[in-house]
Enzyme design. Structure first.
Site, PDB file in Angstrom:
ATOM      1  N   PHE A   9      39.799  23.135  70.708  1.00  0.00           N
ATOM      2  CA  PHE A   9      40.644  22.799  69.560  1.00  0.00           C
ATOM      3  C   PHE A   9      42.107  22.726  69.972  1.00  0.00           C
ATOM      4  CE2 PHE A   9      37.102  24.411  66.964  1.00  0.00           C
ATOM      5  CZ  PHE A   9      37.114  23.510  65.900  1.00  0.00           C
ATOM      6  N   ASP A  10      42.781  21.700  69.503  1.00  0.00           N
ATOM      7  CA  ASP A  10      44.238  21.659  69.499  1.00  0.00           C
ATOM      8  C   ASP A  10      44.690  22.668  68.438  1.00  0.00           C
ATOM      9  OD1 ASP A  10      46.919  20.650  69.814  1.00  0.00           O
ATOM     10  OD2 ASP A  10      46.624  19.483  67.990  1.00  0.00           O
ATOM     11  N   LEU A  11      45.967  23.029  68.452  1.00  0.00           N
ATOM     12  CA  LEU A  11      46.478  23.998  67.470  1.00  0.00           C
ATOM     13  C   LEU A  11      47.279  23.312  66.367  1.00  0.00           C
ATOM     14  CD1 LEU A  11      46.895  26.904  66.506  1.00  0.00           C
ATOM     15  CD2 LEU A  11      48.781  27.095  68.142  1.00  0.00           C
TER      16      LEU A  11
END
Length: 217
Positions: A9-11
């Site tokens: 996941f990107d943040l």
């Protein structure tokens, strides 16, 4: 569809909406150069890409000026901006379901790792992640492809066919492609369909529920 055992996941713009904190921090830094921004929305383009690149691209800063601007940015961000952030609705529920289904969940962000880990801790999301991979404070390892490679190595992932990257900007998709993994571009963040499709996203998700459907079916 493939079955994915590992989810990266990107943040910013994917797990959380950091708009207020990031734009306040950018405004603080630009003020040091006598630059005022009337419309906060003009600075949304800073959400996602490596910061130093954005100062160079959008304000014509030299490489050295950009690095100094990042330091000014952090004067505000590390004290206040980091907490001016909101977890998107449904994200924690999604992370719970991914954990319950046995997926290995790893963070892969171009944000400095020390800040990313604090954000996960602050919102109580850290317990859902096997590992949190980010950039270094000195500006190295900010390219998304480098971050993803680091995340895969730190997570002990050898089978790339079982991995999918979830993110809202072209950098997430391009980084995934460079590492030979599939990707899900999300539309509730700060990218748009054209950007994500042009970058080569494997799938597009309009909502958090769509991410769940794509991964857990």
């Amino acid at each position: 569809m493939k079955i994915y055992d590992v989810v990266l996941f990107d943040l910013d713009g994917t797990l959380t909406d950091p708009a207020i904190g990031i734009t306040n921090s950018v405004m603080h830094s630009l003020a040091k150069y006598g630059i005022e921004v009337a419309d906060r929305a003009e600075l949304y383009k800073f959400i996602g890409p490596p910061l130093h690149e954005s100062y160079e691209k959008f304000y014509g800063f030299s490489a050295d000026e950009a690095l100094q601007a990042v330091e000014h940015y952090r004067e505000y961000y590390r004290v206040k901006g980091i907490y001016e952030n909101l977890v998107y609705d449904g994200i924690e529920e999604l992370l719970i379901k991914l954990n319950e289904s046995g997926k290995k969940v790893i963070l892969a962000t171009s944000k400095p790792e020390i800040f990313a880990r604090e954000i996960l801790r602050y919102f109580g999301l850290d317990k859902y992640f096997y590992y949190a991979a980010g950039a270094n404070l000195d500006g190295s390892r900010t390219d998304k492809a480098e971050v993803i490679a680091y995340a895969l190595e730190a997570g002990g992932v050898s089978d790339k066919s079982s991995v999918v990257m979830v993110g809202d900007r072209e950098h997430d998709i391009i980084g995934a492609n460079k590492n030979g993994i599939d990707s899900i571009g999300v539309l509730f963040g700060y990218g748009n369909r054209e950007e994500l499709e042009n970058a080569g996203a494997t799938y597009i998700a309009k909502t958090v529920c769509d991410i769940e459907k794509l991964i857990l079916r």
